[in-house]
Design a protein around this motif. Structure first.
Motif, PDB file in Angstrom:
ATOM      1  N   GLN A 123      -8.200   5.737  13.002  1.00  0.00           N
ATOM      2  CA  GLN A 123      -6.890   6.003  13.591  1.00  0.00           C
ATOM      3  C   GLN A 123      -6.976   6.172  15.100  1.00  0.00           C
ATOM      4  N   ILE A 149      -1.523  -5.229   4.717  1.00  0.00           N
ATOM      5  CA  ILE A 149      -1.222  -3.938   5.331  1.00  0.00           C
ATOM      6  C   ILE A 149      -2.090  -2.891   4.673  1.00  0.00           C
ATOM      7  N   HIS A 194       2.526   4.672   1.168  1.00  0.00           N
ATOM      8  CA  HIS A 194       2.853   5.276   2.448  1.00  0.00           C
ATOM      9  C   HIS A 194       1.875   6.419   2.690  1.00  0.00           C
ATOM     10  N   PRO A 195       1.339   6.527   3.880  1.00  0.00           N
ATOM     11  CA  PRO A 195       0.297   7.553   4.072  1.00  0.00           C
ATOM     12  C   PRO A 195       0.788   8.980   3.895  1.00  0.00           C
ATOM     13  N   LEU A 218       3.163   4.569  12.664  1.00  0.00           N
ATOM     14  CA  LEU A 218       4.172   4.497  11.610  1.00  0.00           C
ATOM     15  C   LEU A 218       5.356   5.415  11.879  1.00  0.00           C
ATOM     16  N   ALA A 264      -3.029   1.401   4.681  1.00  0.00           N
ATOM     17  CA  ALA A 264      -2.757   2.750   5.149  1.00  0.00           C
ATOM     18  C   ALA A 264      -3.577   3.674   4.273  1.00  0.00           C
ATOM     19  N   HIS A 265      -3.872   4.827   4.780  1.00  0.00           N
ATOM     20  CA  HIS A 265      -4.664   5.786   4.027  1.00  0.00           C
ATOM     21  C   HIS A 265      -4.095   7.164   4.295  1.00  0.00           C
ATOM     22  N   ARG A 313      -3.613  -2.046  14.613  1.00  0.00           N
ATOM     23  CA  ARG A 313      -3.199  -0.727  14.167  1.00  0.00           C
ATOM     24  C   ARG A 313      -1.848  -0.442  14.813  1.00  0.00           C
ATOM     25  N   ALA A 321      -0.739   2.811  10.447  1.00  0.00           N
ATOM     26  CA  ALA A 321      -1.006   1.824   9.410  1.00  0.00           C
ATOM     27  C   ALA A 321      -1.624   0.622  10.105  1.00  0.00           C
ATOM     28  N   LEU A 326       4.524   0.676   1.435  1.00  0.00           N
ATOM     29  CA  LEU A 326       4.712  -0.276   2.517  1.00  0.00           C
ATOM     30  C   LEU A 326       4.354  -1.642   1.973  1.00  0.00           C
ATOM     31  N   CYS A 386       0.856  -1.181   0.000  1.00  0.00           N
ATOM     32  CA  CYS A 386       0.000   0.000   0.000  1.00  0.00           C
ATOM     33  C   CYS A 386       0.889   1.226   0.000  1.00  0.00           C
ATOM     34  N   SER A 393       3.790  -5.839   3.168  1.00  0.00           N
ATOM     35  CA  SER A 393       3.726  -6.824   4.242  1.00  0.00           C
ATOM     36  C   SER A 393       4.021  -8.179   3.641  1.00  0.00           C
TER      37      SER A 393
END
Lengths: 791, 707
Positions: free
Chosen positions: A179, A103, A64-65, A130, A105-106, A127, A113, A72, A62, A74
């Motif tokens: 979050q 994994i 990286h936020p 990061l 993230a947004h 959760r 993440a 990222l 995914c 996994s």
């Protein structure tokens, strides 16, 4: 030597098993592929970066936020790695010590993440923060959000700006503000008892709305999700089978869905768009950030890039043989230097194993893909059972394929193909319908000497096909022996002798002279496969039964040697060297030459080998692979080869050295030229620092009697000195420097005493003027100078 | 003598069958067959071609939670929905009366039809009360504003006419500006200031103060030459206008400035009706494509969006009407049944309300083996099929038919009487036939000369009043009717001279509802009457006096019957409760007390579980029959879906326990009549749903995947 060999994966693996994602600028598509993450360029279709670092399957990637150019990933090895995908650099690793299934993230939750940890009895959604990625597992601050997450989690969990949804087969958990949300701060939506199971989910990018795909093909759009009682779901139904993939476009105005039908459906508010006949079930759909491109992953291991006008822009093929057990084995095509094996259903795959590039899929069967009504009962399909390549005669190369619908026992066809030089493609020459009456073809071999081809069948017939200029390929001879099944055929290297394995007997015949079969060798057991030796072992015939490896001398008609090997799986022969390799069911490999009973090499493989092939190659450090390398294909359809241990590390570093190949535009040209300039100056700086010191030290520190002659050292020495000045000048020139130079040149002008000095001076001048980038032109000049000096 | 016709030969082949103890499905060929049911032979008859009519419109009463359903033949049914679905009364239509729109004004029911008038119905005696001309041609739609206490009608001539409905009258007040084209749909805003109308291609917003159109919304055409018909409009309190049109769109408009908010093409064909829930968060739309689709309001960041919600596809044909009752959405259409779904998706389930009438349309004469079948505007008289019963009746064997059933007569009201038949009956002796329309009650004497030919003679009698219910005493000497003016008439009949004489007129106490049930004891000594309020009165026929009033139960009685020996009165209620009342003890019988004490829920309800649960109205008991013997006393409760059989110890046996057992037999097609011919033969008239479906018009063709 034996100890230092090890097998490494060079290619294969599914690129469509897990979700792929577009880069933010939609230029690249990133897909997890085995232990790698591949970065494809959307414009050129090339794999431009391989992110190598995980030691087990990468399960999900995914963005990286916060950082746009980072992703990222996994993996089952329990780590989350942060990558710079453009440069292919591993930035950091976070070890969880638990296999990770996904994994998430947004960009709205910049500091956190989410990972799915696989434990013995349930998969759990955690959760973690990061910000600081610690190295120790205990330092990772994890908080549990949901338990018993479905294993295929990448499609079952979705995040959007305001909420996250975790779906189970018949219920949904919605976390508002994931979050911060605690485990019990969730909203549960339970489907009715008779509702079809949820198979995939996607969140609306902006609104409080998400879509679920269901096992019966329904798509439900959910609104008002924060209200437990008044949640609204509207049902759309087009798919007849399970919905496998579902995605909102990045604006949220449309939904894309795909399933086993192989049709991409775009759901607009009141209507639908279809892109049919994609050739295989759609397992994943990714949407680029600007919604102009869709990446559709197909079950046959290819990814299509589709524009928003529903035209196919680009195709990334993985190793498309996925999901088969390669009935026709692997053949080597000398034309393209490719390995040829079963690809997509009804297709032949041309694959370059050394570069892990798939050339193309050649449609042999010419059938459309039809999805079955009931997934439990898949429709029967015509498979390619055998493929063979002939030599080049009269400038024409031939190929023969054998196809058969095994489930329905029909459509047995032998097809002869000719490679057309003008069109650069294979052209169908002859179709022979049911050449062996559906009796199970066992081998297909071309004669190396002329346009002849032998097919053998279990019914006991060996048919020899000759090419006629007008009629095409015709069967001229049909041989049988005591009604025994004919298991294999092989030609001697010069094509003069054809050996046929009838049951436990091997018969020989000379097909060019139309002679009767003669000279029989027999054995107590049924012979599975036979090969003539090559080169120095031309007179030897190697045969494999299920338990024994035999070698006969054809000249003396006597047994040369025999060796007992437990459960032989298959035998392959290298046509470029004397080597042969035999594989057992317990995954042992023996590489041997027919002339020697003792194998060169034996190894216990860690993979289940389905097929293997020798591919000619030049640079190989392994002695027995001097002429050709052995490539193995595992049951999981990953491609492997043997490597010296040191090479393994090289291979892993290889990814760093791959040069960026991107589309060339005037702008990019300009940019790259300026980039190169700066890069070069930096390089030369560094060069001169090191080389000057080194050469000086080398000359000064070494005793003079061990030094090589001055003429050999001179080049290096002079050039290292020469480099100093241009590089000085290439730096921003201060006034002081300039003056210095001026004085120097003046001083030199005064010295105009000798011719030699003159020349040197001239040379230096030129150097000053040019700001040389390439110094080769100086070298001969220097040489001459020095020679004169030494004289 | 009125019209009569004699149909000599019946061309349809009929079969008898016999099956003992167990029930088997009879073969398709058999329209008529005999069965042996424990000790009974079942005679199945499928000659009655009962065809229900399409639902035209519906209106739900806010005050009484009654649902008024108008059908295409102009008849109006009132369904009570409070406890269970029960057809309270039917106002028969007439051939020159149509109902296009139906509306409740308080507890008054008003309708508008293509004959061009506004009709008010009298619900206390199921008749037309008042009819007012619309002054604008055919009435297509009606709307009512509770604030203004006025109704507006949309007329054929393109004008909206406003009527005042104060003081139980309908008075014309004003006409709005005329527009081009008929007004097909109309909705009145809650405040009473604005009326929205839909006609072809255009939706107009009218001010009720000025009578002028304030806004005009042109609806886009699908094709240039095909006009878009706005079949339905609705307006919410926040001035959101919803329109459903012939191109299948449901469009949401901002009513204040007439701009389009959203357009949904959820339907594949015309949207015929719209309906919004009370909280105005959900709008239902349905139409020719027989799906009922919900549109839900999603209020996100104060931006209202209407999203397509769930859909229900239970109908097979066009859905013409939608109504919301409490928390249920009811839909009805061409397939004649009403479908009922809970508004909230999570609770409650789907129920189907069949269009079978509560009243029996079939009556039999046991002695002459005649069956009278009532259609909306004629009566058919048939003679039973005959067969020879073999000595040994085995299960699983059909008894072959010997004589085919014969249609003897068809009786039609005179052409001057356009009203439809409301009730009909043939006397047990088979000599008398009586039927009533809303205007006249007619009595006939049937004279049979031989087996296959007969004639009817109308018997005139002074003082006959149109009635809701007619019964003959078991000895056929008296005809008793409950009239529309709340009286009970007792008419003495003399068969030999074909004379009838009104002997008694009993005044009923209740004026607010109709007396819909009558029962006479086997000795003709008692008469029981039941009305929709649940009052049951017993009269002594010997001296024509009021005998007693039964304790009132909260539900409506659906059937009453006297015990042949003890004269106990058995009453079945619409919640499937059954109560037996002893006239001698003036108390509930022992059996009733026992049933009430042992069961928490109504006795028949417990029996019925396991039968189809999503149909509610066909479970109601329509008739009760006793089969009495010395050993065992059997009560048969006949409903449309089957028979409830209760066995008990006869009263004379002094046993502590009288209730032996009960069971439910539902191995029949929908039953329209169940009658004992003799003690061992049960005559049933079946009407398979399949046969009704075959009579319906073709549906909208829709491609189904895999076909």
């Amino acid at each position: 030597m034996k100890e230092s060999l090890q097998i490494v994966q060079t290619g294969g693996s599914s690129i469509t098993k897990f979700n792929s994602i577009f880069s933010h600028d939609s230029k690249y598509l990133l897909c997890p592929c085995g232990n790698l993450v591949k970065v494809f360029s959307v414009a050129t279709g090339e794999c431009f970066q391989r992110l190598n670092g995980h030691c087990k399957l990468v399960t999900m990637i995914c963005h990286h936020p916060r950082v746009q150019l980072q992703i990222l990933s996994s993996s089952l090895d329990g780590t989350v790695k942060v990558w710079d995908y453009e440069d292919g650099i591993l930035l950091s690793t976070c070890d969880f010590n638990v296999p990770l299934l996904g994994i998430f993230a947004h960009s709205c939750y910049s500091t956190v993440a989410f990972v799915i940890q696989q434990s013995d009895d349930s998969n759990e959604l955690y959760r973690f923060t990061l910000n600081t990625i610690p190295s120790k597992t205990s330092d990772i601050a994890c908080s549990l959000l949901a338990k018993n997450v479905v294993k295929d989690c990448s499609k079952r969990i979705a995040f959007s700006e305001k909420f996250a949804v975790v779906s189970y087969s018949n219920r949904l958990l919605v976390f508002i503000n994931p979050q911060h949300a605690e485990r019990d701060e969730k909203i549960r939506h339970v489907l009715k008892d008779n509702a079809p199971a949820i198979t995939c989910i996607s969140c609306h990018p902006v609104e409080e709305c998400f879509a679920t795909g269901h096992a019966n093909g329904e798509i439900r759009i959910w609104f008002n999700i924060s209200d437990v009682k008044n949640v609204i779901s509207s049902i759309q139904h087009w798919h007849s089978l399970e919905v496998l993939s579902l995605k909102f476009s990045s604006s949220g105005s449309t939904v894309l869905s795909g399933g086993h039908e192989g049709v991409l459906v775009q759901w607009l508010e009141d209507s639908k768009n279809f892109l049919p006949r994609l050739g295989s079930a759609i397992t994943n759909v990714a949407v680029s950030k600007d919604s102009t491109l869709f990446a559709v992953s197909l079950l046959d291991n290819s990814i299509l890039i589709i524009t928003n006008y529903f035209t196919i822009k680009q195709t990334f093929d993985g190793f498309t043989a996925i999901g088969q057990n390669l009935p026709c084995g692997i053949c080597y095509d000398s034309n393209t230097n490719a390995c040829v094996t079963n690809g997509k259903p009804g297709h032949l795959l041309f694959y370059l194993p050394d570069k892990d590039i798939q050339l193309y899929n050649l449609d042999i069967v010419s059938r459309n893909f039809i999805s079955s009504v009931d997934l439990e009962k898949p429709l029967s399909k015509t498979n390619i059972l055998k493929v063979g390549f002939g030599g080049t005669f009269d400038g024409v190369k031939h190929m023969a394929t054998m196809e058969f619908d095994q489930a329905k026992q029909r459509d047995e066809k032998l097809k002869f193909w000719r490679f057309s030089d003008t069109d650069q493609q294979w052209v169908l020459e002859t179709i022979v319908k049911s050449p062996h009456d559906g009796c199970g073809i066992t081998s297909l071999t071309f004669s190396p000497a002329n346009n002849a081809c032998v097919t053998t069948s279990q019914a006991g017939f060996a048919k020899i096909w000759f090419k006629h200029d007008e009629e095409g390929w015709l069967c001229e001879m049909s041989l049988s022996f005591r009604d025994l099944p004919c298991n294999d055929s092989t030609f001697s290297e010069d094509g003069s002798v054809l050996a046929l394995a009838f049951g436990h007997t091997v018969c020989f015949c000379d097909i060019s002279n139309n002679e009767e079969m003669q000279l029989m060798l027999s054995h107590s057991e049924s012979i599975k496969s036979i090969f003539f030796g090559r080169q120095s072992c031309q007179h030897l015939l190697v045969a494999a039964t299920s338990e024994e490896l035999l070698c006969w001398n054809v000249m003396t008609k006597s047994m040369y040697w025999s060796s007992h090997i437990h459960k032989i799986n298959f035998l392959i022969c290298d046509i470029h060297s004397e080597n042969m390799a035999v594989f057992t069911n317990s995954n042992k490999i023996f590489v041997f030459q027919p002339s020697d009973k003792q194998p060169h090499y034996s190894h216990n493989l860690s993979i289940d080998v389905t097929a293997a092939c020798f591919v000619p190659s030049k640079n190989c450090d392994i002695a027995w692979q001097a002429k050709s390398e052995l490539y193995l294909v595992s049951k999981e359809m990953s491609v492997h080869k043997f490597c010296v241990k040191s090479e393994v590390d090289d291979a892993s570093n290889l990814s760093r050295m791959i040069i960026k190949s991107d589309q060339v535009t005037p702008m990019s040209n300009y940019l790259s030229s300026t980039q190169q300039k700066t890069a070069k100056t930096v390089n030369s700086n560094r060069l001169q620092e090191t080389t000057v010191d080194d050469t000086l030290r080398y000359i000064l520190d070494t005793p003079c009697h061990v030094l090589p002659s001055m003429s050999t050292l001179c080049d290096q020495f002079i050039s290292s000195l020469l480099l100093q000045q241009p590089s000085d000048q290439s730096e921003d020139i201060s006034k002081h420097n300039k003056n210095d130079n001026f004085e120097e040149t003046e001083a030199k002008n005064d010295k105009k005493a000798s011719k030699d000095e003159d020349l040197l001076e001239e040379l230096e001048k030129r150097v000053e003027q040019v700001k040389v980038e390439d110094f080769e032109w100086i070298q001969p000049l220097c040489k001459r100078k020095l020679e004169e000096f030494s004289c | 003598m009125d019209n009569f016709e004699v149909d000599q030969v019946n061309k349809e082949t009929e079969m008898f069958g016999s099956k003992a103890v167990k029930f088997y499905k009879i073969s398709n060929l058999a329209r008529l067959s005999y069965y042996i049911m424990s000790k009974f032979v079942v005679h199945r008859c499928r000659l009655f071609k009962f065809t229900p009519c399409a639902v035209q419109c519906m209106a739900a009463s806010v005050e009484t939670s009654d649902l008024a359903v108008a059908r295409s033949d102009g008849s109006i049914e009132i369904w009570s929905t409070k406890y269970s679905w029960f057809q309270k009364l039917v106002i028969p239509g007439s051939s020159d009366h149509s109902v296009e729109s139906l509306i409740w004004v308080g507890n008054r029911l008003l309708s508008g039809g293509l004959q061009g008038d506004i009709t008010e119905y009298d619900l206390t005696d199921a008749t037309v009360k008042l009819s007012v001309d619309s002054f604008g041609g055919a009435v297509w739609c009606i709307a009512y504003s509770i604030v203004k206490d006025k109704i507006a009608v949309g007329c054929e001539d393109g004008s909206v006419k406003m009527f005042d409905v104060k003081n139980k009258a309908i008075t014309f007040e004003r006409a709005f500006d005329k527009q081009e084209g008929r007004i097909l749909s109309m909705a009145w805003h809650k405040s009473g200031d604005i009326i929205v109308t839909g006609s072809t291609d255009v939706v107009r917003i009218w001010s009720t103060k000025t009578g002028h159109a304030i806004q005009r919304i042109t609806i886009e055409r699908e094709m240039k030459n095909v006009e878009t018909i706005i079949w339905s409009v609705a307006i919410l309190s926040d001035y959101t206008i919803i329109s459903g049109d012939s191109s299948g769109r449901v469009q949401f408009w901002n009513g204040k400035n007439a701009t389009l908010l959203q357009s949904h093409r959820a339907h594949r064909a015309d949207v015929l009706c719209l309906c919004s829930t009370k909280d105005e968060k959900c709008v239902y739309a349905a139409g020719v494509d027989p799906r009922v689709i919900a549109f839900n309001l999603v209020q996100e960041d104060d931006v209202p969006t209407w999203v397509k919600g769930r859909y229900m596809q239970k109908h097979t044909h066009d859905v013409r009407a939608l109504a919301i009752i409490e928390n249920r959405i009811v839909s009805g259409g061409v397939d004649t049944n009403l479908m009922m779904n809970s508004i909230s998706e999570k609770v409650g389930s789907f129920q189907r309300v069949y269009s079978f009438p509560m009243k029996s349309l079939v009556s039999t004469s046991a002695t002459k083996k005649l069956v009278l079948m009532q259609y909306s505007n004629y009566l058919d008289l048939w003679k039973f099929a005959k067969c020879n019963f073999p000595e040994e009746l085995n299960a699983g064997r059909n008894i072959p038919i010997e004589d085919n059933p014969v249609k003897l007569l068809q009786i039609k009201p005179p052409s001057s009487d356009t009203n439809h038949i409301c009730c009909s009956v043939i006397s047990p002796c088979g000599n008398w036939i009586a039927y009533s329309t809303t205007s006249t009650l007619r009595l006939y004497n049937l004279q049979t000369s031989d087996e296959l030919s007969c004639k009817v003679i109308r018997v005139r009698c002074v003082g006959l009043i149109p009635s809701h219910c007619i019964v003959f005493t078991p000895d056929s000497n008296y005809m008793i009717t409950s009239t529309t003016n709340h009286k009970i008439l007792i008419v003495h009949l003399v068969a030999d001279t074909c004379e009838a004489r009104l002997v008694q007129m009993l005044q009923l106490k209740t004026y607010t509802c109709i007396t819909h049930l009558l029962a006479v004891s086997s000795t003709s000594s008692y008469l029981a009457t039941a009305n929709l309020d649940g009052e049951i009165n017993v009269f002594d026929l010997t001296n024509m006096t009021h005998f007693c009033t039964l304790p009132k139960y909260q539900h409506t009685p659906s059937s009453i019957a006297f015990h042949p020996v003890t004269n106990d009165l058995m009453t079945a209620y619409d919640d499937l409760q059954v109560i037996e009342y002893s006239l001698i003890d003036k108390a509930y019988t022992k059996w009733t007390k026992q049933c009430l004490s042992t069961n928490n829920e109504p006795l028949l309800q417990t029996l019925r579980k396991g039968a189809s649960s999503n149909s509610c109205n066909i479970a109601v008991v329509t008739s009760i029959r006793y089969v009495h013997s010395d050993e065992v006393d059997k009560v048969f409760f006949m409903s449309r879906e089957g028979l409830y059989i209760a066995e008990r110890v006869p009263n004379h046996m002094q046993d502590t326990k009288s209730h032996l057992g009960a069971r439910f037999c539902h191995k029949f097609k929908p039953l329209l009549c169940t009658e004992f011919i003799d003690e061992s033969t049960l005559f049933v008239v079946e009407r398979p749903l399949q046969d009704i479906w075959e009579q319906l018009p073709p549906t909208l063709y829709q491609k189904k995947f895999g076909t």
